[in-house]
Design a protein around this motif. Structure first.
Motif, PDB file in Angstrom:
ATOM      1  N   LEU A 281       0.857  -1.195   0.000  1.00 35.37           N
ATOM      2  CA  LEU A 281       0.000   0.000   0.000  1.00 35.37           C
ATOM      3  C   LEU A 281       0.890   1.241   0.000  1.00 35.37           C
ATOM      4  O   LEU A 281       1.819   1.351   0.812  1.00 35.37           O
ATOM      5  CB  LEU A 281      -0.905  -0.008   1.242  1.00 35.37           C
ATOM      6  N   TYR A 282       0.604   2.169  -0.932  1.00 36.29           N
ATOM      7  CA  TYR A 282       1.379   3.407  -1.047  1.00 36.29           C
ATOM      8  C   TYR A 282       0.418   4.595  -1.114  1.00 36.29           C
ATOM      9  O   TYR A 282      -0.651   4.502  -1.727  1.00 36.29           O
ATOM     10  CB  TYR A 282       2.217   3.435  -2.334  1.00 36.29           C
ATOM     11  N   ARG A 283       0.841   5.711  -0.560  1.00 36.74           N
ATOM     12  CA  ARG A 283       0.110   6.963  -0.803  1.00 36.74           C
ATOM     13  C   ARG A 283       0.717   7.603  -2.038  1.00 36.74           C
ATOM     14  O   ARG A 283       1.943   7.784  -2.107  1.00 36.74           O
ATOM     15  CB  ARG A 283       0.243   7.900   0.403  1.00 36.74           C
ATOM     16  N   ILE A 284      -0.114   7.956  -3.023  1.00 32.47           N
ATOM     17  CA  ILE A 284       0.470   8.437  -4.289  1.00 32.47           C
ATOM     18  C   ILE A 284      -0.061   9.794  -4.743  1.00 32.47           C
ATOM     19  O   ILE A 284       0.192  10.184  -5.881  1.00 32.47           O
ATOM     20  CB  ILE A 284       0.267   7.407  -5.426  1.00 32.47           C
ATOM     21  N   ASP A 285      -0.793  10.525  -3.880  1.00 29.38           N
ATOM     22  CA  ASP A 285      -1.238  11.858  -4.324  1.00 29.38           C
ATOM     23  C   ASP A 285      -0.175  12.910  -4.041  1.00 29.38           C
ATOM     24  O   ASP A 285      -0.334  14.072  -4.398  1.00 29.38           O
ATOM     25  CB  ASP A 285      -2.558  12.244  -3.634  1.00 29.38           C
ATOM     26  N   ASP A 286       0.921  12.529  -3.372  1.00 32.30           N
ATOM     27  CA  ASP A 286       1.967  13.513  -3.057  1.00 32.30           C
ATOM     28  C   ASP A 286       3.339  12.977  -3.444  1.00 32.30           C
ATOM     29  O   ASP A 286       4.315  13.152  -2.713  1.00 32.30           O
ATOM     30  CB  ASP A 286       1.924  13.864  -1.566  1.00 32.30           C
TER      31      ASP A 286
ATOM     32  N   LEU B  27       3.003   1.326   3.409  1.00 34.95           N
ATOM     33  CA  LEU B  27       2.121   1.603   4.542  1.00 34.95           C
ATOM     34  C   LEU B  27       1.509   0.298   5.042  1.00 34.95           C
ATOM     35  O   LEU B  27       1.344  -0.667   4.287  1.00 34.95           O
ATOM     36  CB  LEU B  27       1.006   2.570   4.135  1.00 34.95           C
ATOM     37  N   GLN B  28       1.128   0.293   6.314  1.00 35.55           N
ATOM     38  CA  GLN B  28       0.453  -0.883   6.870  1.00 35.55           C
ATOM     39  C   GLN B  28      -0.939  -1.019   6.264  1.00 35.55           C
ATOM     40  O   GLN B  28      -1.596  -0.030   5.930  1.00 35.55           O
ATOM     41  CB  GLN B  28       0.349  -0.741   8.381  1.00 35.55           C
ATOM     42  N   LEU B  29      -1.387  -2.270   6.152  1.00 31.83           N
ATOM     43  CA  LEU B  29      -2.688  -2.550   5.526  1.00 31.83           C
ATOM     44  C   LEU B  29      -3.789  -2.389   6.569  1.00 31.83           C
ATOM     45  O   LEU B  29      -4.336  -3.360   7.088  1.00 31.83           O
ATOM     46  CB  LEU B  29      -2.688  -3.952   4.924  1.00 31.83           C
ATOM     47  N   SER B  30      -4.093  -1.135   6.871  1.00 31.76           N
ATOM     48  CA  SER B  30      -5.129  -0.816   7.839  1.00 31.76           C
ATOM     49  C   SER B  30      -5.840   0.460   7.408  1.00 31.76           C
ATOM     50  O   SER B  30      -5.200   1.383   6.886  1.00 31.76           O
ATOM     51  CB  SER B  30      -4.519  -0.624   9.229  1.00 31.76           C
ATOM     52  N   VAL B  31      -7.147   0.494   7.634  1.00 22.45           N
ATOM     53  CA  VAL B  31      -7.925   1.696   7.296  1.00 22.45           C
ATOM     54  C   VAL B  31      -7.384   2.900   8.055  1.00 22.45           C
ATOM     55  O   VAL B  31      -7.499   4.033   7.604  1.00 22.45           O
ATOM     56  CB  VAL B  31      -9.415   1.465   7.622  1.00 22.45           C
ATOM     57  N   GLU B  32      -6.757   2.617   9.168  1.00 27.88           N
ATOM     58  CA  GLU B  32      -6.162   3.687   9.973  1.00 27.88           C
ATOM     59  C   GLU B  32      -5.172   4.513   9.147  1.00 27.88           C
ATOM     60  O   GLU B  32      -4.958   5.699   9.422  1.00 27.88           O
ATOM     61  CB  GLU B  32      -5.463   3.001  11.152  1.00 27.88           C
TER      62      GLU B  32
ATOM     63  N   MET C 101      -2.881   0.326  -4.038  1.00 25.13           N
ATOM     64  CA  MET C 101      -2.627  -0.982  -3.442  1.00 25.13           C
ATOM     65  C   MET C 101      -2.218  -1.954  -4.547  1.00 25.13           C
ATOM     66  O   MET C 101      -2.964  -2.164  -5.498  1.00 25.13           O
ATOM     67  CB  MET C 101      -3.870  -1.520  -2.721  1.00 25.13           C
ATOM     68  N   ASP C 102      -1.029  -2.525  -4.394  1.00 25.73           N
ATOM     69  CA  ASP C 102      -0.512  -3.496  -5.364  1.00 25.73           C
ATOM     70  C   ASP C 102      -0.707  -4.891  -4.794  1.00 25.73           C
ATOM     71  O   ASP C 102      -0.009  -5.303  -3.873  1.00 25.73           O
ATOM     72  CB  ASP C 102       0.970  -3.216  -5.611  1.00 25.73           C
TER      73      ASP C 102
ATOM     74  N   GLY D  29      -0.496  -7.757  -6.547  1.00 30.50           N
ATOM     75  CA  GLY D  29       0.089  -8.780  -7.419  1.00 30.50           C
ATOM     76  C   GLY D  29      -0.584  -8.849  -8.767  1.00 30.50           C
ATOM     77  O   GLY D  29      -0.060  -8.370  -9.767  1.00 30.50           O
ATOM     78  N   THR D  30      -1.786  -9.455  -8.815  1.00 34.59           N
ATOM     79  CA  THR D  30      -2.467  -9.602 -10.103  1.00 34.59           C
ATOM     80  C   THR D  30      -3.417  -8.442 -10.384  1.00 34.59           C
ATOM     81  O   THR D  30      -3.970  -8.352 -11.473  1.00 34.59           O
ATOM     82  CB  THR D  30      -3.283 -10.913 -10.126  1.00 34.59           C
ATOM     83  N   VAL D  31      -3.626  -7.582  -9.404  1.00 32.06           N
ATOM     84  CA  VAL D  31      -4.523  -6.437  -9.599  1.00 32.06           C
ATOM     85  C   VAL D  31      -3.998  -5.279  -8.760  1.00 32.06           C
ATOM     86  O   VAL D  31      -3.363  -5.477  -7.714  1.00 32.06           O
ATOM     87  CB  VAL D  31      -5.983  -6.809  -9.197  1.00 32.06           C
ATOM     88  N   MET D  32      -4.218  -4.070  -9.261  1.00 28.73           N
ATOM     89  CA  MET D  32      -3.868  -2.867  -8.504  1.00 28.73           C
ATOM     90  C   MET D  32      -5.130  -2.040  -8.303  1.00 28.73           C
ATOM     91  O   MET D  32      -5.940  -1.899  -9.220  1.00 28.73           O
ATOM     92  CB  MET D  32      -2.820  -2.032  -9.251  1.00 28.73           C
ATOM     93  N   TYR D  33      -5.269  -1.506  -7.097  1.00 27.40           N
ATOM     94  CA  TYR D  33      -6.413  -0.654  -6.780  1.00 27.40           C
ATOM     95  C   TYR D  33      -5.912   0.764  -6.528  1.00 27.40           C
ATOM     96  O   TYR D  33      -4.968   0.960  -5.754  1.00 27.40           O
ATOM     97  CB  TYR D  33      -7.136  -1.146  -5.526  1.00 27.40           C
ATOM     98  N   LEU D  34      -6.550   1.747  -7.176  1.00 30.87           N
ATOM     99  CA  LEU D  34      -6.257   3.150  -6.896  1.00 30.87           C
ATOM    100  C   LEU D  34      -7.477   3.725  -6.179  1.00 30.87           C
ATOM    101  O   LEU D  34      -8.517   3.951  -6.798  1.00 30.87           O
ATOM    102  CB  LEU D  34      -5.963   3.906  -8.195  1.00 30.87           C
ATOM    103  N   TRP D  35      -7.361   3.900  -4.872  1.00 35.14           N
ATOM    104  CA  TRP D  35      -8.481   4.351  -4.044  1.00 35.14           C
ATOM    105  C   TRP D  35      -8.425   5.865  -3.904  1.00 35.14           C
ATOM    106  O   TRP D  35      -7.395   6.429  -3.507  1.00 35.14           O
ATOM    107  CB  TRP D  35      -8.409   3.680  -2.675  1.00 35.14           C
ATOM    108  N   ILE D  36      -9.523   6.514  -4.263  1.00 34.24           N
ATOM    109  CA  ILE D  36      -9.589   7.979  -4.226  1.00 34.24           C
ATOM    110  C   ILE D  36     -10.458   8.404  -3.047  1.00 34.24           C
ATOM    111  O   ILE D  36     -11.634   8.027  -2.965  1.00 34.24           O
ATOM    112  CB  ILE D  36     -10.222   8.556  -5.529  1.00 34.24           C
TER     113      ILE D  36
END
Length: 1132
Positions: free
Chosen positions: A985-990, A1010-1015, A1025-1026, A1028-1035
């Motif tokens: 998990l990475y933050r990518i807006d900055d 980053l840790q895999l937590s909603v926190e 979120m990478d 492996g077979t899929v990447m999610y870009l959460w806005i």
């Protein structure tokens, strides 16, 4: 019962000799009378040993007794397994239940003599019954427990052997326990001064890739092609997604947790004043007196106490949702900055990854180390790998960048030339001296391989003499020792061999008399161009046969257009030479062949409607030379989609099409590529739907993980015998029974690609994946008619293999095709004490035919130190490799026993290893869940496995999705499977250029993990979120407007489309950085992960949130709750 799988060398039962491979060593394949090859001095540690039962409180899974997997080295149809029988030569060890004294199950022995490790195919006594209930039905009436996993050894003898020869029904997961072979001991060699090899010569451990016929001729011509020096990977997994490994064991409680008040962790700076307990000098356990071999006394004594008073179910207790001093704890303020890796190598015997989160001062001093470590440590301080970590207090354990593999503690000159860990790595980088020491550590010993990986630099040697040990057939390598210029000592069996005259000349320096400077002795990974002795027939041409589903369902998905277009674009890039052949078969309720003979004006379609007795209408013109008939092939590909676009044929005769393809390819061997879009429902191999959609979220055991028929496995073994591999592309919108269909690829060394809900209009992201995967598939390197053998230093033995292959003899893997994206794993045991050895070696040799028709041998050699203390074993643990091996073992257990058994076994793996560390390495006992730094992520990875699609329960999961996840864990190389287990998990807006990589004039930002937590999420940000077979870009709902306009090209949050899967190519710095980072992540794997842009309220947000491993769900514990569960089990 058929014994064809055992009796023949090619799986067909004909007994023909294996074509174009090394001949078998006759001595290695027969068991000498009265010899039990499975015996070890110490019984093995059973990682799958059932732990103290988790009491049946609210929300707990029932987990029935579990019995060990019967060894399988070939196809054996038989009755369905109702239990998990112990291999011959081993009694069922029954762990005493909670609340009772140890109970001993009398062995059911058919014969008192030791049996071979591979059971005869005929004997099938009824296996003992298995209860499907929980650990015990009534707290007052304990039930006996069944044994857990065999971790580190082939099944040994413990008392009279039990008769356990019932093979599992139908295809079992690729889990093979070949019998170890042995030959007569050799005369001792002359005394030598070789380094690291003081042991006397012993028996040969494994058969060899031994060329048949006369001995090698004297060398005359030899060339040497140096394409580089060391073999680093072509796509180095540079700081890239966080990649754990695989694992196996018992699940923790799920559902609403039971009630219990944990002791709140102390607040304040974690561990600031507490002195971590030092390791014991001798690695022994305190307080239990002498230990029986493989005894679980240190665990059992605490587990077998009197039943706790109180109502049944009140055993686990309540977990607080916000534990004090944990959720809001920041990293220690005085965390030291990571040392440069080179400096760490100089100052610490174990170079683990640079750790950003150091324990505050106050750790153990030199007096608390084991003597061996204290002597080795230059600074007389604890190695970073052994730093004591209290998992309940240290919140920020995840390093900000991916974890590198640990470096074995070897002399610098050996370490420099050791095999790269992306090609060959061990779960333990320090090998225990004895099996009993390994059992005590409670960690699995095994190897993970990526043998045919694309390498940017690979030394290639052309020589008419390939130098090998005359006894064990090991290839000469950097870890042998030269006694003088004319003699060298093998590092696996210690035989002294003569140096051939030709080997005295060094083609690189063009000098004579320096055999130790030859490329073979300077590179741990090397490739030989094999002389004619390594061939039993001329090398085969590259042959590609495509089998296409053209039923109404298939045409509706639109895949045919994409396939034909892709093959047209890449037809000139298919690996091969002037002999390359291609052919096509299409099928619905009938089979359609295509005559592409040179001289025809257009392709001819030939329809065979008798699918019960399939035949080839014109055998000589269905497989044609690609160069000679390219125009006809191109015409066919252009016309195929329109040929069937109006079809109303709904049936699918896949089995008959595969039989026809097998007949067509048998004379030459080659590759079958099958495209299937629905459940086969006609003719041989027809299947019926076994999935109950209402049971997808069941917390009970998952049914139908094993094949419904043995048709596909039998056909795969026939294919393997004729050097044919089958690759399966499953593009479906409905259940297709991948558990059955997948056998065609698993046992023929093929690959499986799965695209659920594939549709050319409704799912464009899947179409993009299919296109990119297909291009890679068609153009990647390929090896034909391959075999692989793994050898190890005498005293060690390999007993189980994982991956896609067929075991042709005790240790020879048959790989009709080998591809650069396939991984393998093996489990090992220590059969003889390694007391007089400082190092041991492992060698994997892959013999294959290149697409250009050259016979080649790729050899990888790995060297590891031998240690005699538990603290050294723990210091060398590779947590990712352990996780990866356990995942393979858990897949096997899910199929052969049950999913709940596999989950229990995985949890027990974490409990056992940390309990062993606490009891056998630490001397000062203190509260908390203590772990060495090198294993600090182990409980997190185990929890990630329990929540992974393959093993999760209580969450709606389609059966085919689950089976495919299991397939991936078994054959993906470790670097890729770790992302599927623990996504990054990475933050990518900055994103900024600070710390960025510069690759090919591209700047690649490097955001922290980053840790895999909603926190860790924020509505003001965007996260990638990478998985492996899929990447999610959460806005996030209030995401930075600059990111929305500069990267997504939309004016505001509401304008973000629901099904966005491509980032627009905008001419802004933010867009270029984001696309460069995502592109760099994608470039590091051979498959193409799709991108899903998810808004905060999107329906697809569920998939994203399911990967938040550290958070609580309705059916699974949070990470903190899981740690409390592990701590509770350890302290029993």
């Amino acid at each position: 019962m058929s014994t064809a799988g055992f009796n023949s060398q090619n799986g067909t039962g004909t007994g023909q000799t294996y074509a174009n491979g090394p001949s078998q060593n006759p001595v290695a394949l027969q068991q000498l009378p009265g010899v039990n090859y499975g015996m070890t001095h110490q019984p093995p540690y059973n990682p799958m040993q059932t732990k103290a039962p988790i009491p049946p409180g609210p929300g707990l899974y029932p987990s029935g007794p579990y019995q060990p997997v019967p060894p399988v080295s070939a196809y054996q149809p038989g009755p369905p397994p109702t239990s998990y029988p112990a291999p011959p030569g081993q009694t069922l060890l029954t762990r005493p239940p909670m609340g009772g004294l140890p109970s001993h199950t009398p062995p059911q022995s058919a014969s008192p003599s030791p049996g071979p490790r591979v059971p005869p195919a005929q004997a099938t006594p009824p296996p003992p019954p298995v209860s499907s209930s929980g650990y015990y039905q009534n707290p007052q009436q304990p039930q006996p427990m069944a044994p857990a996993w065999q971790y580190n050894t082939a099944p040994p003898m413990m008392g009279p052997p039990t008769s356990m020869n019932a093979p599992p029904r139908g295809p079992v997961a690729n889990h093979v326990n070949p019998a170890a072979s042995s030959t007569a001991p050799l005369p001792p060699p002359p005394p030598s001064s070789a380094a690291y090899s003081s042991a006397p010569p012993g028996h040969v451990g494994h058969g060899a890739l031994q060329p048949p016929g006369p001995s090698m001729p004297p060398a005359s011509a030899h060339g040497y092609t140096q394409q580089g020096t060391v073999p680093p990977p072509m796509n180095p997994i540079a700081p890239h997604a966080y990649q754990p490994s695989r694992a196996p064991y018992g699940p923790p409680p799920t559902g609403p947790p039971p009630t219990m008040k944990p002791t709140p962790p102390p607040t304040g700076p974690p561990m600031a004043s507490a002195t971590p307990p030092p390791p014991k000098a001798d690695g022994s356990m305190a307080g239990n007196g002498p230990q029986a071999p493989n005894s679980y006394n240190h665990v059992d004594n605490k587990m077998a106490g009197q039943p706790q008073p109180g109502p049944p179910g009140r055993h686990l207790g309540h977990y607080p949702s916000l534990p004090p001093g944990y959720q809001n704890t920041s990293a220690p303020h005085n965390a030291t900055s990571p040392m440069h890796p080179a400096m760490q190598a100089a100052t610490q015997p174990y170079t683990q990854a640079p750790q950003p989160y150091q324990q505050p001062p106050g750790g153990p001093g030199p007096a608390q180390l084991s003597p061996s470590l204290a002597a080795m440590s230059l600074q007389s301080s604890t190695p970073e790998a052994l730093r004591v970590v209290n998992l309940l207090q240290e919140r920020n354990l995840l390093p900000p960048s991916p974890i590198p593999a640990p470096t074995p503690c070897l002399p610098q000159d050996l370490q420099k030339i050791n095999c790269h860990p992306e090609v060959f790595r061990s779960t333990l980088t320090s090998i225990p001296q004895t099996q009993s020491l390994l059992n005590k550590a409670k960690m699995p010993l095994g190897l993970l391989l990526h043998p045919f990986k694309d390498l940017s630099q690979l030394p290639v040697v052309t020589s008419s003499t390939i130098v090998r040990c005359r006894s064990c057939r090991t290839y000469i390598n950097p870890f042998v020792s030269f006694l003088d210029q004319r003699r060298w000592k093998c590092n696996l069996c210690y035989r002294v061999n003569d140096v051939p005259e030709e080997f005295m000349y060094n083609p690189v320096s063009r000098s004579y008399g320096e055999p130790h400077k030859r490329p073979e002795v300077q590179n741990a990974t090397i490739e030989f161009i094999a002389p004619s002795e390594y061939m039993l027939r001329p090398p085969q041409p590259a042959v590609y046969l495509f089998i296409l589903d053209v039923s109404h369902n298939a045409v509706e998905t639109g895949y045919l257009n994409v396939f034909c277009q892709s093959l047209l674009e890449n037809i000139n890039s298919l690996p091969g030479d002037s002999r390359t052949k291609v052919g096509f078969i299409t099928f619905d309720s009938t089979i359609h062949f295509y005559n592409l003979q040179e001289g025809l004006s257009q392709p001819q379609m030939l329809i065979v409607s008798d699918i019960e007795d399939i035949f080839l209408p014109t055998p000589d013109s269905l497989l044609v030379n690609l160069n000679e008939c390219k125009e006809l092939v191109q015409d066919l590909l252009k016309s195929l989609p329109s040929l069937f676009e109006k079809t109303m044929e709904t049936q699918s005769a896949l089995g008959s099409a595969l039989q026809a393809a097998f007949k067509l390819l048998s004379p030459t061997g080659g590759r079958m590529t099958v495209f299937q879009t629905q459940l086969p429902n006609l003719g041989v191999g027809a299947l019926q739907s076994r999935e109950d959609p209402n049971q997808r979220a069941s917390a009970k055991d998952i049914q139908h993980l094993s094949p419904a028929t043995d048709f596909y496995k039998k056909l795969a073994l026939d294919c393997s015998g004729q050097q044919v591999a089958v690759d399966l592309f499953l593009l479906s919108t409905q259940y297709c029974d991948l558990a059955s269909l997948g056998c065609i690829s698993r046992y023929s060394a093929g690959s499986i690609y799965y695209y659920p809900s594939y549709h050319h209009q409704h799912n464009p992201a899947q179409v993009e994946c299919f296109q990119k995967d297909l291009k890679r598939y068609l153009t990647r390197k390929i090896g034909f008619e391959a075999v692989m053998r793994i050898r190890c230093t005498k005293g060690l033995s390999i007993h189980t293999f994982h991956g896609n292959f067929f075991v042709r003899s005790t240790d020879l893997l048959s790989l009709p095709n080998v591809n650069p994206d396939a991984g393998f794993a093996v489990q090992m045991s220590i059969e003889d004490n390694l007391d007089d050895m400082q190092v041991v070696s492992f060698q994997a040799a892959l013999l294959y035919t290149s697409s250009k028709g050259e016979r080649r041998i790729r050899v990888h050699t790995l060297c590891l130190p031998v240690v005699n203390s538990l603290s050294d074993i723990f210091a060398g643990a590779d947590v990712q490799a352990i996780t990866g091996l356990l995942a393979c073992m858990a897949v096997d257990r899910s199929v052969t026993a049950s999913l709940s058994d596999a989950r229990d076994a995985m949890t027990n793996a974490a409990i056992d290893s940390l309990a062993s560390y606490r009891q056998s390495v630490l001397t000062i006992q203190q509260p908390g869940l203590l772990s060495p730094a090198c294993l600090r992520l182990f409980p997190l990875f185990i929890l990630a496995l329990l929540k992974q699609k393959a093993f999760r329960t209580g969450t709606s999961t389609r059966l085919d999705d689950r089976v495919f996840a299991m397939c991936q864990l078994k054959y993906q190389p470790l670097a890729y499977s770790m992302l599927m287990i623990h996504p990054a998990l990475y933050r990518i807006d900055d994103l900024t250029d600070e710390g960025a990589l510069n690759i090919n004039e591209r700047t690649i930002p490097q955001p922290r993990l980053l840790q895999l937590s909603v926190e860790k999420l924020s509505r003001e940000a965007a996260f990638l979120m990478d998985a492996g077979t899929v990447m999610y870009l959460w806005i996030g709902r209030n995401c930075n407007p600059n990111f929305l306009t500069q990267v997504l090209g939309v004016p505001n949050y509401a304008a973000v489309p629901d099904n966005l899967y491509l980032l627009p190519e905008l001419d802004t710095a933010e867009s270029q950085r984001t696309r460069a980072f995502i592109g760099w992540l994608r470039d590091q794997r051979p498959f193409f992960p799709s991108l899903q842009v998810i808004r905060d309220e999107s329906q697809r947000k569920i998939s994203f949130m399911q990967n938040m491993i550290e958070d609580r769900t309705e059916s699974a514990l949070s990470y903190y709750e899981f740690l409390l569960h592990v701590q509770q089990q350890i302290s029993k």
